[in-house]
Write an enzyme that holds these catalytic residues in place. Structure first.
Site, PDB file in Angstrom:
ATOM      1  N   ARG A 165     134.908 -87.461  24.932  1.00  0.00           N
ATOM      2  CA  ARG A 165     135.944 -86.308  24.877  1.00  0.00           C
ATOM      3  C   ARG A 165     136.894 -86.620  25.715  1.00  0.00           C
ATOM      4  NH1 ARG A 165     130.654 -84.286  25.245  1.00  0.00           N
ATOM      5  NH2 ARG A 165     129.784 -83.359  23.363  1.00  0.00           N
ATOM      6  N   LYS A 189     129.351 -82.155  28.403  1.00  0.00           N
ATOM      7  CA  LYS A 189     128.975 -80.515  28.354  1.00  0.00           C
ATOM      8  C   LYS A 189     127.924 -80.428  29.174  1.00  0.00           C
ATOM      9  CE  LYS A 189     131.516 -79.753  24.144  1.00  0.00           C
ATOM     10  NZ  LYS A 189     131.459 -78.957  22.749  1.00  0.00           N
ATOM     11  N   HIS A 260     140.153 -86.018  19.567  1.00  0.00           N
ATOM     12  CA  HIS A 260     138.668 -85.687  19.150  1.00  0.00           C
ATOM     13  C   HIS A 260     138.633 -86.788  17.732  1.00  0.00           C
ATOM     14  CE1 HIS A 260     134.916 -83.466  18.286  1.00  0.00           C
ATOM     15  NE2 HIS A 260     135.304 -83.424  17.060  1.00  0.00           N
ATOM     16  N   ARG A 263     137.467 -89.805  18.632  1.00  0.00           N
ATOM     17  CA  ARG A 263     136.298 -89.886  18.876  1.00  0.00           C
ATOM     18  C   ARG A 263     135.363 -89.807  17.282  1.00  0.00           C
ATOM     19  NH1 ARG A 263     132.029 -87.512  22.229  1.00  0.00           N
ATOM     20  NH2 ARG A 263     130.873 -85.771  21.386  1.00  0.00           N
ATOM     21  N   HIS A 286     125.613 -85.947  22.348  1.00  0.00           N
ATOM     22  CA  HIS A 286     125.147 -84.860  21.443  1.00  0.00           C
ATOM     23  C   HIS A 286     123.726 -84.439  21.727  1.00  0.00           C
ATOM     24  CE1 HIS A 286     128.441 -85.413  18.065  1.00  0.00           C
ATOM     25  NE2 HIS A 286     128.787 -84.779  19.144  1.00  0.00           N
ATOM     26  N   TYR A 295     129.763 -84.641  12.782  1.00  0.00           N
ATOM     27  CA  TYR A 295     130.955 -85.321  13.107  1.00  0.00           C
ATOM     28  C   TYR A 295     131.025 -86.684  12.724  1.00  0.00           C
ATOM     29  CZ  TYR A 295     131.984 -81.089  15.820  1.00  0.00           C
ATOM     30  OH  TYR A 295     132.388 -80.084  16.047  1.00  0.00           O
TER      31      TYR A 295
END
Length: 314
Positions: A165, A189, A260, A263, A286, A295
């Site tokens: 990211r 995250k 993104h 990505r 993830h 994604y």
């Protein structure tokens, strides 16, 4: 490698003192205890502040299912999209669950709140030849050893090579890079660290940036950031997004994408090349495989190849 969070303690001035205190405590919970990203904290803070402005009598105990439904209905009537309504509902469910657990609410009204599911759509993706053209153009632009051009090339190569990211690459420090193993340690995250790998082109771009570009931009008070801005500070994700948009816009026929999109392209091209979905999941950071499936996609051509190789009647 530490967290680099902003101070979220800017509660809305129009909230009464008691409700503002509840909101502040919730923000601290999200940031320090749950380890939510700065973007999520900011979004949830705004959503919950909007809800609290509708609480009758400025008393949190008056927050019930009817108040929640009326608040969402007003947002829907105001033209909020399905994805916005879904996010707002998720924010207030998190808030009411926390408020109930901490004794601020006698029950959890959000537990019974329904909301529309956000439509999951795949973003546009660069073709492999377009990605190659993007990197070739960035490499040509860095031929004169301009420090900003060298940084932009390193940024683009890292984003595409690793699938990280934009906040992760901008938050990385020089010491997070292991040039021997061609790996980069990033903070994702929820404050979760992971190690991503990159190839020879990205390593070459990084070598030129670290040898020539970064020393030219660095100042005595510069942070240990891997990527620096033009004034010697840590590269701002907003600037990084503009760099990507502008670079992709110069590629004929390429979709309008930002970091993104790179990505997504990285994950897609890995799958097209035969990578296992779980390996891509680990690379992207993830938590669940279903998120990776959202994604990434396997092209029809790849499916045809697999079918021709595997099916007995292909």
């Amino acid at each position: 490698m530490g967290t680099r969070r902003s101070d979220h303690r800017d509660t809305p001035a129009d909230l009464p003192g008691r409700l503002a205190a509840h909101l502040e405590a919730f923000v601290v919970h999200l940031d320090r205890e749950r380890g939510r990203s700065e973007h999520t904290v900011r979004a949830y803070r705004g959503d919950v502040a909007s809800l609290l402005r509708t609480v009758p009598g400025d008393d949190l105990a008056a927050l019930d299912l009817g108040v929640l439904r009326a608040w969402l209905a007003a947002a829907h009537a105001g033209g909020a999209s399905r994805s916005t309504l879904a996010r707002r509902a998720a924010a207030v469910r998190t808030f009411t669950g926390w408020a109930h657990r901490t004794g601020r609410l006698p029950t959890d009204p959000g537990d019974r709140l329904d909301s529309p599911r956000a439509r999951r759509t795949l973003p546009a993706v660069l073709r492999a030849d377009q990605a190659a053209e993007l990197m070739d153009a960035a490499s040509s632009g860095a031929a004169e050893e301009d420090p900003v051009a060298l940084r932009d090339l390193a940024l683009l190569e890292l984003l595409y090579a690793t699938g990280v990211r934009v906040a992760e690459v901008c938050g990385a420090d020089v010491d997070d890079l292991d040039r021997t193993s061609r790996t980069l340690r990033v903070l994702g995250k929820g404050g979760k660290e992971r190690v991503v790998v990159h190839g020879v082109p990205a390593e070459r771009a990084l070598e030129r940036w670290l040898a020539v570009g970064r020393p030219a931009l660095a100042r005595p008070d510069s942070p240990p950031a891997l990527l620096l801005g033009a004034r010697g500070g840590r590269l701002d994700p907003r600037i990084a997004r503009k760099v990507v948009h502008d670079a992709v816009a110069a590629v004929p026929g390429a979709p309008d994408i930002g970091p993104h999109g790179l990505r997504h392209a990285a994950a897609t091209h890995l799958l097209d090349g035969g990578a296992d979905l779980r390996h891509v999941q680990e690379l992207l950071g993830h938590a669940t495989l279903s998120t990776t499936q959202l994604y990434t996609h396997v092209t029809v051509d790849r499916l045809k190849v697999v079918h021709d190789q595997a099916h007995p009647r292909a």
